[in-house]
Scaffold this motif. Structure first.
Motif, mmCIF file in Angstrom:
data_model
loop_
_atom_site.group_PDB
_atom_site.id
_atom_site.type_symbol
_atom_site.label_atom_id
_atom_site.label_comp_id
_atom_site.label_asym_id
_atom_site.label_seq_id
_atom_site.Cartn_x
_atom_site.Cartn_y
_atom_site.Cartn_z
ATOM 1 N N ASN A 1 3.546 62.378 54.118
ATOM 2 C CA ASN A 1 4.763 61.239 53.991
ATOM 3 C C ASN A 1 5.689 61.881 52.983
ATOM 4 N N LEU A 2 6.905 62.308 53.520
ATOM 5 C CA LEU A 2 8.009 62.682 52.724
ATOM 6 C C LEU A 2 9.130 61.653 52.485
ATOM 7 N N THR A 3 9.339 61.494 50.998
ATOM 8 C CA THR A 3 10.449 60.537 50.809
ATOM 9 C C THR A 3 11.699 61.258 49.904
ATOM 10 N N LEU A 4 12.696 61.164 50.318
ATOM 11 C CA LEU A 4 13.958 61.654 49.645
ATOM 12 C C LEU A 4 14.479 60.407 49.050
ATOM 13 N N PHE A 5 14.896 60.776 47.645
ATOM 14 C CA PHE A 5 15.522 59.623 46.709
ATOM 15 C C PHE A 5 16.960 60.221 46.428
ATOM 16 N N ARG A 6 17.704 59.108 46.087
ATOM 17 C CA ARG A 6 19.018 59.215 45.665
ATOM 18 C C ARG A 6 18.899 58.446 44.308
ATOM 19 N N ASP A 7 19.513 58.942 43.180
ATOM 20 C CA ASP A 7 19.248 57.959 41.831
ATOM 21 C C ASP A 7 18.088 57.112 41.824
ATOM 22 N N GLY A 8 16.862 57.684 42.443
ATOM 23 C CA GLY A 8 15.614 56.896 42.193
ATOM 24 C C GLY A 8 15.429 55.788 43.382
ATOM 25 N N GLN A 9 16.258 55.684 44.270
ATOM 26 C CA GLN A 9 16.147 54.809 45.624
ATOM 27 C C GLN A 9 16.177 55.748 46.869
ATOM 28 N N PRO A 10 15.038 55.296 47.701
ATOM 29 C CA PRO A 10 14.876 56.078 48.827
ATOM 30 C C PRO A 10 16.196 56.100 49.937
ATOM 31 N N VAL A 11 16.590 57.214 50.357
ATOM 32 C CA VAL A 11 17.455 57.528 51.045
ATOM 33 C C VAL A 11 17.283 56.797 52.623
ATOM 34 N N SER A 12 18.427 56.345 53.203
ATOM 35 C CA SER A 12 18.187 55.324 54.281
ATOM 36 C C SER A 12 17.702 56.576 55.507
ATOM 37 N N TYR B 1 19.038 63.592 42.711
ATOM 38 C CA TYR B 1 18.172 63.785 43.917
ATOM 39 C C TYR B 1 16.629 64.273 43.736
ATOM 40 N N SER B 2 15.755 63.448 44.437
ATOM 41 C CA SER B 2 14.455 63.913 44.153
ATOM 42 C C SER B 2 13.724 63.605 45.323
ATOM 43 N N CYS B 3 12.286 64.028 45.424
ATOM 44 C CA CYS B 3 11.519 63.967 46.623
ATOM 45 C C CYS B 3 10.061 63.928 46.273
ATOM 46 N N SER B 4 9.343 62.969 47.098
ATOM 47 C CA SER B 4 8.121 62.848 46.568
ATOM 48 C C SER B 4 7.221 62.967 48.131
ATOM 49 N N ALA B 5 5.922 63.467 47.997
ATOM 50 C CA ALA B 5 4.980 63.665 48.708
ATOM 51 C C ALA B 5 3.743 62.879 48.841
ATOM 52 N N THR B 6 3.258 62.259 49.713
ATOM 53 C CA THR B 6 1.781 61.553 49.747
ATOM 54 C C THR B 6 1.007 62.229 50.876
ATOM 55 N N HIS B 7 -0.227 62.683 50.217
ATOM 56 C CA HIS B 7 -1.206 63.548 51.289
ATOM 57 C C HIS B 7 -2.337 63.102 50.905
ATOM 58 N N LEU B 8 -3.556 63.176 51.899
ATOM 59 C CA LEU B 8 -4.908 63.073 51.663
ATOM 60 C C LEU B 8 -5.513 63.914 50.616
ATOM 61 N N SER B 9 -4.866 65.195 50.228
ATOM 62 C CA SER B 9 -5.352 66.105 49.388
ATOM 63 C C SER B 9 -4.909 65.899 48.044
ATOM 64 N N LEU B 10 -4.080 64.932 47.622
ATOM 65 C CA LEU B 10 -3.367 64.572 46.424
ATOM 66 C C LEU B 10 -3.956 63.154 46.089
ATOM 67 N N ASP B 11 -4.324 63.223 44.714
ATOM 68 C CA ASP B 11 -4.741 61.983 44.219
ATOM 69 C C ASP B 11 -3.720 60.961 43.844
ATOM 70 N N ASN B 12 -2.411 61.576 43.423
ATOM 71 C CA ASN B 12 -1.262 60.817 43.187
ATOM 72 C C ASN B 12 -0.095 61.236 43.806
ATOM 73 N N LYS B 13 1.045 60.602 43.890
ATOM 74 C CA LYS B 13 2.111 61.057 44.584
ATOM 75 C C LYS B 13 2.733 62.328 43.830
ATOM 76 N N LEU B 14 3.067 63.122 44.680
ATOM 77 C CA LEU B 14 3.814 64.643 44.167
ATOM 78 C C LEU B 14 5.364 64.327 44.030
ATOM 79 N N HIS B 15 5.784 64.559 42.788
ATOM 80 C CA HIS B 15 7.442 64.151 42.604
ATOM 81 C C HIS B 15 7.803 65.615 42.192
#
Length: 364
Positions: free
Chosen positions: A227-238, A270-284
């Motif tokens: 799961n990849l999520t792009l953020f603008r000013d801390g809010q998910p991009v549409s 802008y920032s980005c987060s990744a959620t994956h089974l290999s990660l204990d927490n979200k990767l920012h």
């Protein structure tokens, strides 16, 4: 053949949800002068290739196994299924030729799913001509549905569906689930391996629009769910602003995914987060700046200039150092020569005085 299988697989929606497992089989029937057998298929456990079948020699060739897997399935049952698929292809060949006015490769994808609770999930049988789907059978929770585009009568279709439903319920799905469970046990280490993604967020100039493109790239991860999520000013991009998001394979068996956003010159962060089974927490990850091709073309020239400056600067320092050494050596030599000359003169004078004194003594 393997490339066509991969292409066909990637064009499909991911049928198996997170936590479940699936067994995939892609069969191909093709006539004419080709380097491939007329009938063959490839089998995969999730996304791991486990078997290849050659219809001309009727041989099963394991792929990627480290131990014997002869007890995973009954080879006679598998050969029976293989013959049924081949007979079905032969019957559809004439129909496909009349429908599309050409003879192209026929393909059948069969997928059975094992849910995360250990119960059978959906089973899909999808037929295609030249990569375009012609009909699909869906069997799930003992319900059977069909969608098709072949020009055949309703009577023939109903007979075909009735036979297919009985086969799915009594033979195809039980065999597929049993085989799936057997391979899950044999390939446990391969299926359960986890590889962490490498994630970058890059801003690059877009020469076409005159603005910029912000891209979040995750690569080298396994399993493929991410799961990849792009953020603008801390809010998910549409979602409608984002392009990409397709899952693509790497050559080493891992996967990659890229999501991009077109922006103009603004002051947003802008920032980005990744959620994956290999990660204990979200990767920012935070934004990196890629200057793009126009700036990249200048970099080699700058590096060459700096290298030449370093060479000539080093040469100048060495030249000055050698000149100072030479001048110092010359002064030392002159001082030594004067001292030696003075010593020689003094020695000569003393010798003359000693000779005079000796003559005077002899005359007396």
């Amino acid at each position: 053949m393997e490339k066509s299988f991969l292409l066909f697989l990637l064009l499909l929606p991911i049928t198996a949800p997170k936590g479940s497992h699936s067994l995939w089989t892609l069969a191909t029937y093709i006539k004419g002068q080709t380097p491939f057998p007329e009938f063959s298929y490839v089998a995969m456990l999730d996304d791991i290739r486990i078997m290849y079948y050659n219809g001309e020699t009727k041989t099963l060739i394991p792929r990627g196994n480290t131990t014997t897997e002869d007890d995973v399935f009954d080879s006679n049952d598998l050969l029976r299924i293989s013959d049924n698929i081949q007979s079905s292809f032969m019957g559809k060949w004439a129909i496909a030729t009349n429908k599309f006015n050409k003879t192209d490769a026929l393909q059948r994808l069969v997928v059975c799913e094992l849910r995360d609770d250990g119960e059978p999930g959906q089973m899909i049988t999808r037929d295609a001509v030249g990569g375009s789907t012609t009909d699909e059978l869906l069997y799930v929770d003992k319900n059977f549905t069909y969608q098709g585009h072949l020009n055949i009568s309703a009577q023939v279709l109903n007979i075909h569906l009735e036979v297919s439903m009985r086969r799915h319920e009594s033979f195809y799905q039980p065999f597929c689930i049993k085989t799936l469970k057997g391979y899950l046990e044999k390939r446990r280490n391969q299926v359960n391996r986890k590889v962490k993604p490498r994630v970058r967020l890059i801003q690059k100039a877009n020469s076409d629009s005159g603005g910029f493109r912000v891209s979040c790239l995750a690569t080298g991860f396994y399993p493929r769910h991410i799961n990849l999520t792009l953020f603008r000013d801390g809010q998910p991009v549409s979602a409608h602003e984002i392009t990409g998001g397709d899952l693509l394979p790497n050559g080493d068996g891992t996967y990659q995914m890229r999501k991009s956003l077109e922006i103009s010159a603004d002051k947003h962060t802008y920032s980005c987060s990744a959620t994956h089974l290999s990660l204990d927490n979200k990767l920012h990850v935070t934004l990196e700046f890629d200057p793009g091709e126009p700036f990249k073309s200048v970099i080699p020239s700058v590096l060459i200039f700096l290298a030449l400056l370093l060479v000539f600067g080093t040469g100048a320092v060495i030249y000055k150092y050698r000149r100072r050494r030479a001048a110092s050596s010359k002064r030392d030599y002159s001082s030594a020569s004067t001292s030696e000359e003075s010593t020689d003169t003094k020695s000569t004078h003393e010798a003359q005085e000693e000779a005079t004194q000796l003559r005077e003594a002899l005359s007396k």
